[in-house]
Write a protein that holds these residues in place. Structure first.
Motif, short mmCIF file in Angstrom:
data_model
loop_
_atom_site.label_atom_id
_atom_site.label_comp_id
_atom_site.label_asym_id
_atom_site.label_seq_id
_atom_site.Cartn_x
_atom_site.Cartn_y
_atom_site.Cartn_z
N GLU B 70 0.82 -1.21 0.00
CA GLU B 70 0.00 0.00 0.00
C GLU B 70 0.87 1.27 0.00
OE1 GLU B 70 -3.48 0.13 -0.19
OE2 GLU B 70 -3.30 -1.97 -0.74
N ARG B 71 1.22 1.80 1.16
CA ARG B 71 2.02 3.02 1.24
C ARG B 71 3.30 2.76 2.03
NH1 ARG B 71 -0.73 8.06 0.63
NH2 ARG B 71 -2.84 7.73 -0.17
N TYR B 106 6.12 -0.96 4.64
CA TYR B 106 4.93 -0.52 3.91
C TYR B 106 3.69 -0.89 4.70
CZ TYR B 106 7.20 0.35 -0.64
OH TYR B 106 7.95 0.87 -1.66
N THR B 107 2.62 -0.11 4.51
CA THR B 107 1.33 -0.60 4.99
C THR B 107 0.85 -1.64 3.99
OG1 THR B 107 0.18 1.20 3.87
CG2 THR B 107 0.72 1.52 6.19
N ASN B 231 -3.68 3.12 4.18
CA ASN B 231 -3.47 2.38 2.93
C ASN B 231 -3.63 3.36 1.77
OD1 ASN B 231 -3.35 -0.06 4.46
ND2 ASN B 231 -5.58 0.10 4.65
N GLN B 232 -3.53 2.86 0.53
CA GLN B 232 -3.68 3.74 -0.64
C GLN B 232 -4.98 4.53 -0.55
OE1 GLN B 232 -1.49 4.01 -3.10
NE2 GLN B 232 -0.68 2.03 -3.73
#
Lengths: 254, 430
Positions: B70-71, B106-107, B231-232
């Motif tokens: 995700e991010r 990252y998430t 998240n995104q």
């Protein structure tokens, strides 16, 4: 060797379909699956092929994404699958779908029986089986809840509104089956593993030789929301009943 | 391979541990079968969640480029809540995410990540079968030789249990007992959908950047805490509680999460969002001491959450990375061992070599620190009281800060001695 063909459709899983507040439909997160009723039809084909001492073959017409369905179909006991792979399938109406399926069926020898589910779990248009019968010039039996096969005679119970009709045909024939035709068991470990080794025949649009242009086009897709009256009836029980009757009369229901 | 022949390994569970193990074995040319209970890998799994990238690089550096992540986490945050008050500490460190370097973490959303990783194992040649539940193990002369699933039996040199926390397969094998309520937390989580732009505005992020937040003081004094990950296009918000304490105090876990969502310092972050997922799962809380005494028997090893490989330090939680590393360790053991009997000991050696067991040991002290009951109510309240004291000005003559803060410590039922002892205990146990 006698062949039983079962047609199945790769549809969007309705559990993942989202309806937006403006009633537009969001299909972007929806995964695919074999139409639920088709799973019963597949099991019916496997059983019928056993009775006919022949082979059961799955047939599907779909976009490249339909590839995901092949292993699932094979793990349900079919011996082969045949896949008509074209982007045109996304826009196909009942005529194009049946023509494509019929063209693939004509390429196979010794087909005794074609089984479809009565309708697909997305559109439930109930067109494929009757149209296939017309294109193949074979008899068609719809709404089938039970079949028996004796030599080349198939007798089917048709579940109608208020009665059960029993029909006999000489094979080859096309039948449209209801989900109650048989259970669709969840495939076991060995069945799933064996599916990976079974043959897959793939046709491209050009192999089929039909015109894929649909005569009907989908111009829009919108969710349907029930408009409720939201009337709360007040008073004691007899008053409530009286106002309920009055309200129903006003709506023309009674 | 014909159906009646046996596999080199059967792996139960297509989570990160199982798929990493299958990937490594298949890459080495081993015949591997992965059996997953869910209809798709990841469909039964839940994480907070964040993922530390080093584990995927250890598996295969190329995988990181296309992983379903995700991010990248650029903002590490700690939040303390008390009543309707809140303190947020935001740590921003560009060196965690330098250009040309892999971001540290990252998430992640498990449904997409697990499906992707299992797909990679399949591409490598592993056979992945979904929608099939393993019912039991086949034992012969004291050795595990295969698995039973429904009416089918399947055989392998090694059976690897990667079936997660509260592993029923490890119980079948007699390596663990039934779950003990004080060693697990119950985690619940909502995924709340919001546009990427809104998330970036609310959390002060650039596109692709993400925040990871631990929350203290949101559990009604029960041992546990909250978490929030960006998240995104969604926020994962949840909390983990010790179920025993919640049951004793008749507090519903759902209510705790609902209160966290509605907290005035949290709600503005979520406002306008739609809950698209709600899930609950057990989380191993015991750290090093939660690892079973034996991680193997002849023909059988356990990896990932099934082996209790989870670290909770209070400021971060790790599990997915440890799962992947244990999967690699198990695969290496199978590849390098000459016979079935030496796979188990080789696995333990690999776990040591890959620094997994030493890491678990090094963080063991956190278990006791996190047992301190006043961490979950009195401490966040004291923090908020001190902030209120420091930031409130009313034009009066300031008192002695030292004296006033001592008063606040006392008013919260704590003592300087207690805090000092806690600090000392912290230093000693780590």
């Amino acid at each position: 060797m006698s062949k039983t063909i079962v047609c199945y459709k790769w549809v969007k899983d309705e559990a993942d379909i989202k309806v937006n507040p403006d009633l537009s439909v969001d299909l972007s997160k929806a995964k695919g699956k074999i139409s639920d009723y088709d799973k019963n039809a597949i099991e019916a084909a496997v059983q019928a092929a056993r009775l006919l001492a022949g082979k059961s073959i799955g047939l599907t017409f779909g976009t490249p994404k339909t590839k995901q369905s092949l292993k699932d179909a094979l793990s349900r006991g079919l011996e082969e699958v045949c896949w008509i792979n074209t982007e045109a399938a996304a826009e196909a109406d009942g005529i194009v779908t049946s023509k494509a399926l019929a063209a693939a069926i004509k390429k196979m020898d010794d087909v005794s029986l074609v089984i479809c589910a009565e309708g697909a779990s997305d559109t439930y248009a109930r067109q494929t089986a009757p149209r296939l019968g017309a294109l193949l010039q074979w008899p068609v039996i719809t709404s089938v809840s039970k079949i028996q096969i004796n030599g080349d005679i198939l007798s089917a119970s048709r579940k109608l509104d208020d009665c059960i009709e029993t029909v006999k045909v000489k094979l080859p024939a096309v039948i449209a089956v209801l989900p109650e035709i048989c259970n669709a068991p969840i495939p076991g470990l060995k069945a799933v593993m064996a599916a990976g080794k079974k043959p897959i025949a793939e046709y491209q649009a050009g192999d089929i030789g039909i015109d894929f242009t649909s005569k009907s086009q989908v111009s829009g897709l919108k969710a349907y929301a029930m408009n409720r009256k939201n009337i709360i009836l007040e008073g004691d029980t007899s008053e409530k009943i009286a106002s309920l009757v009055a309200a129903l009369k006003k709506e023309g229901v009674l | 391979m014909s159906e009646d022949e046996k596999f080199d390994a059967i792996i139960i569970g297509a989570g990160p541990a199982g798929s990493a193990c299958a990937y490594t074995l298949a890459k080495d040319g081993k015949e591997v079968l992965v059996i997953e209970k869910g209809d798709t890998p990841g469909s039964k799994n839940l994480t907070g969640g964040r993922f530390y990238t080093y584990a995927l690089e250890m598996l295969d550096a190329d995988l990181l480029k296309e992983a379903a992540l995700e991010r990248k986490v650029t903002h590490e945050q700690l939040m303390m809540l008390s009543g309707d008050r809140g303190i947020t500490i935001d740590y921003y460190d560009p060196s965690f995410n330098q250009k040309g370097h892999t971001p540290v973490s990252y998430t992640i959303l498990r449904a997409s990540f697990d499906e992707w990783l299992a797909g990679k194992a399949e591409e490598m040649g592993a056979v992945v079968v979904c929608g099939v539940k393993v019912d039991g193990l086949i034992e012969k002369d004291g050795m595990i030789v295969g698995v039973i699933a429904g009416e089918d039996e399947m055989y392998a040199d090694v059976v690897i249990a990667a079936d997660g926390v509260n592993s029923l397969i490890a119980q079948h094998a007699g390596l663990i007992n039934d779950i003990e309520s004080h060693t697990v937390g119950v985690g619940i989580k909502e995924v709340i959908e919001l546009s990427g732009k809104t998330i970036e505005e609310r959390f002060n992020l650039k596109p692709g950047e993400g925040a990871a937040r631990m929350i203290l003081g949101c559990t009604d004094g029960i041992h546990g805490g909250g978490f929030l990950y960006t998240n995104q296009e969604s926020i994962s918000l949840g909390c983990v509680l010790m179920p025993e304490e919640a049951a004793e105090r008749k507090i519903s876990v759902h209510e705790v999460l609902q209160n966290l969502k509605m907290h005035p310092a949290v709600y503005p972050l979520l406002e306008g969002g739609h809950t698209v997922e709600y899930g609950a799962h057990l989380v191993s809380e015991a750290g090093f001491r939660g690892i079973p005494k034996k991680l193997y028997r002849d023909g059988f090893i356990i990896i990932g959450d099934a082996a209790g490989l989870v670290i909770n330090t209070g400021y971060s939680i790790r599990g997915i990375d440890l799962a992947i590393v244990s999967g690699i360790a198990a695969a290496n053991a199978v590849i390098r061992a000459n016979d079935t009997a030496s796979v188990g000991p080789a696995y333990i050696t690999e776990l040591e070599n890959l620094k997994l067991i030493p890491t678990m040991k090094a963080t063991d002290g956190f278990f006791e620190i996190l047992e301190t009951p006043w961490l979950y109510d009195k401490l966040p309240n004291l923090g908020a009281d001190i902030c209120a004291y420091l930031y409130r000005e009313d034009g009066e003559l300031p008192g002695s800060i030292k004296k006033d803060i001592l008063k606040l410590v006392k008013a919260n039922g704590l003592s300087v001695f207690q805090l000092a002892k806690f600090g000392l205990k912290g230093v000693r146990s780590l």
